[in-house]
Design an enzyme around this catalytic site. Sequence first.
Site, mmCIF file in Angstrom:
data_model
loop_
_atom_site.group_PDB
_atom_site.id
_atom_site.type_symbol
_atom_site.label_atom_id
_atom_site.label_comp_id
_atom_site.label_asym_id
_atom_site.label_seq_id
_atom_site.Cartn_x
_atom_site.Cartn_y
_atom_site.Cartn_z
ATOM 1 N N VAL A 55 30.232 72.081 -45.700
ATOM 2 C CA VAL A 55 29.658 71.369 -46.858
ATOM 3 C C VAL A 55 28.337 70.675 -46.531
ATOM 4 O O VAL A 55 27.636 70.240 -47.435
ATOM 5 C CB VAL A 55 30.659 70.356 -47.486
ATOM 6 C CG1 VAL A 55 31.897 71.055 -48.008
ATOM 7 C CG2 VAL A 55 30.993 69.230 -46.521
ATOM 8 N N ASN A 81 37.154 67.218 -51.108
ATOM 9 C CA ASN A 81 38.020 66.488 -50.179
ATOM 10 C C ASN A 81 37.475 66.454 -48.746
ATOM 11 O O ASN A 81 37.786 65.525 -48.002
ATOM 12 C CB ASN A 81 39.410 67.148 -50.219
ATOM 13 C CG ASN A 81 40.258 66.773 -49.032
ATOM 14 O OD1 ASN A 81 40.835 65.689 -48.986
ATOM 15 N ND2 ASN A 81 40.329 67.657 -48.033
ATOM 16 N N TYR A 146 31.608 54.625 -42.295
ATOM 17 C CA TYR A 146 32.607 55.349 -43.096
ATOM 18 C C TYR A 146 32.765 54.687 -44.466
ATOM 19 O O TYR A 146 32.801 55.374 -45.498
ATOM 20 C CB TYR A 146 33.942 55.378 -42.349
ATOM 21 C CG TYR A 146 35.036 56.113 -43.089
ATOM 22 C CD1 TYR A 146 34.988 57.493 -43.253
ATOM 23 C CD2 TYR A 146 36.124 55.419 -43.633
ATOM 24 C CE1 TYR A 146 35.985 58.174 -43.935
ATOM 25 C CE2 TYR A 146 37.125 56.087 -44.319
ATOM 26 C CZ TYR A 146 37.055 57.466 -44.471
ATOM 27 O OH TYR A 146 38.040 58.132 -45.153
ATOM 28 N N THR A 178 45.954 54.593 -45.876
ATOM 29 C CA THR A 178 46.202 55.356 -44.646
ATOM 30 C C THR A 178 47.282 56.406 -44.895
ATOM 31 O O THR A 178 48.437 56.074 -45.160
ATOM 32 C CB THR A 178 46.631 54.420 -43.507
ATOM 33 O OG1 THR A 178 45.671 53.374 -43.413
ATOM 34 C CG2 THR A 178 46.697 55.173 -42.195
HETATM 35 P P1 NAI Z 1 41.870 66.155 -42.004
HETATM 36 O O1 NAI Z 1 40.965 65.924 -40.830
HETATM 37 O O2 NAI Z 1 43.331 66.358 -41.767
HETATM 38 O O3 NAI Z 1 41.299 67.385 -42.850
HETATM 39 C C1 NAI Z 1 39.941 67.467 -43.168
HETATM 40 C C2 NAI Z 1 39.562 68.919 -43.425
HETATM 41 O O4 NAI Z 1 38.173 68.939 -43.765
HETATM 42 C C3 NAI Z 1 39.731 69.822 -42.197
HETATM 43 O O5 NAI Z 1 40.402 71.012 -42.564
HETATM 44 C C4 NAI Z 1 38.291 70.087 -41.752
HETATM 45 O O6 NAI Z 1 38.121 71.373 -41.134
HETATM 46 C C5 NAI Z 1 37.537 69.997 -43.072
HETATM 47 N N1 NAI Z 1 36.124 69.683 -42.880
HETATM 48 C C6 NAI Z 1 35.581 68.701 -42.117
HETATM 49 N N2 NAI Z 1 34.242 68.771 -42.153
HETATM 50 C C7 NAI Z 1 33.919 69.799 -42.979
HETATM 51 C C8 NAI Z 1 32.691 70.384 -43.402
HETATM 52 N N3 NAI Z 1 31.498 69.927 -42.950
HETATM 53 N N4 NAI Z 1 32.737 71.436 -44.255
HETATM 54 C C9 NAI Z 1 33.920 71.933 -44.680
HETATM 55 N N5 NAI Z 1 35.122 71.439 -44.290
HETATM 56 C C10 NAI Z 1 35.113 70.389 -43.445
HETATM 57 O O7 NAI Z 1 41.602 64.919 -42.973
HETATM 58 P P2 NAI Z 1 42.492 64.171 -44.104
HETATM 59 O O8 NAI Z 1 43.104 62.977 -43.476
HETATM 60 O O9 NAI Z 1 43.309 65.136 -44.841
HETATM 61 O O10 NAI Z 1 41.304 63.617 -45.028
HETATM 62 C C11 NAI Z 1 40.818 64.338 -46.142
HETATM 63 C C12 NAI Z 1 39.927 63.421 -46.958
HETATM 64 O O11 NAI Z 1 40.654 62.257 -47.308
HETATM 65 C C13 NAI Z 1 38.660 62.949 -46.241
HETATM 66 O O12 NAI Z 1 37.576 62.924 -47.150
HETATM 67 C C14 NAI Z 1 39.012 61.532 -45.824
HETATM 68 O O13 NAI Z 1 37.871 60.710 -45.698
HETATM 69 C C15 NAI Z 1 39.893 61.106 -46.973
HETATM 70 N N6 NAI Z 1 40.802 60.018 -46.680
HETATM 71 C C16 NAI Z 1 41.770 60.153 -45.715
HETATM 72 C C17 NAI Z 1 42.627 59.099 -45.450
HETATM 73 C C18 NAI Z 1 43.694 59.189 -44.409
HETATM 74 O O14 NAI Z 1 44.287 58.141 -44.096
HETATM 75 N N7 NAI Z 1 44.000 60.361 -43.869
HETATM 76 C C19 NAI Z 1 42.521 57.825 -46.191
HETATM 77 C C20 NAI Z 1 41.470 57.812 -47.179
HETATM 78 C C21 NAI Z 1 40.660 58.864 -47.403
#
Ligand code: NAI
Length: 245
Positions: A55, A81, A146, A178
């Site tokens: 992205v 996402n 962040y 979280t």
């Molecule tokens: P995760 O690390 O398990 O999954 C993130 C996914 O995004 C991975 O499959 C990764 O390959 C993909 N990704 C990363 N950079 C990318 C790029 N440049 N282009 C395309 N794909 C890319 O993360 P999670 O925990 O599922 O988080 C998803 C979203 O939720 C994020 O935006 C995060 O900031 C947000 N979030 C997560 C929280 C948490 O506690 N896990 C809390 C609040 C928000």
Amino acid sequence: MSGEFAGLTAIVTGGSSGIGRASAEELRARGARVAVLDLDPSGLADDIAGFAADVSDRASVASAVAAVADTFGGIDVVVNNAGIGATGTVADNTDDEWRRVLDVNVVGMARVVSEALPWLRRSEHASVVNVSSIAALNGLPGRALYSASKGAVLSLTLAMATDHVREGVRVNCVCPGTADTPWVGRLLAQADDPAAERAALRARQPIGRLVTPQEVANAIVYLASPRAGSTTGTVLDVDGGVTRL
Ligand code: NAI
């Protein structure tokens, strides 16, 4: 496939893991054709299409979005996402780190929507859901960069909702607390005492446990669905009570 998303095509960025993966699977279970755009689109269920995309790269996003529209004949839903983390205060992060995190977390969402807009405008049920965070709403310690990125996602959501409401494109965001995803697993693995750190995260939650990726996916899928047809420019917390209680 039948279901509330029957006949609709959804893009989920970062849909190979965590919240994105749960969202992609829930959209599919409810009848959508689902395209995951991810750096690594391997390991998806057979009935979910994977497209390699970064992205933070306009050409990569443009060709993946065009490939989705070509494969499925349109785009109705975008779940923005994909995101990356950063720790530290403003004293800690370099300019390159600022540029990188804002480029992925904020500009990445704008890129995907701008490439998908020609198809969204043609859809009868166009919807964008952006994944912000409780970091946008609370002063989390050691998360300056962040938090700034997720605050920008929230503001971008409100601005896009206003810009595109008359074109029939709804735009909303969720603010997860979280959530128990591989991302949090990686952070815990770096702690001196991962079990104690997990217990501390749990204790911070008024509901006494971490949020599940499925609970965040449920909120995302509701906002994306025709059931939420009059809902745009909203911020839905899925945080176990951290922000408002
Ligand atoms: P995760 O690390 O398990 O999954 C993130 C996914 O995004 C991975 O499959 C990764 O390959 C993909 N990704 C990363 N950079 C990318 C790029 N440049 N282009 C395309 N794909 C890319 O993360 P999670 O925990 O599922 O988080 C998803 C979203 O939720 C994020 O935006 C995060 O900031 C947000 N979030 C997560 C929280 C948490 O506690 N896990 C809390 C609040 C928000």
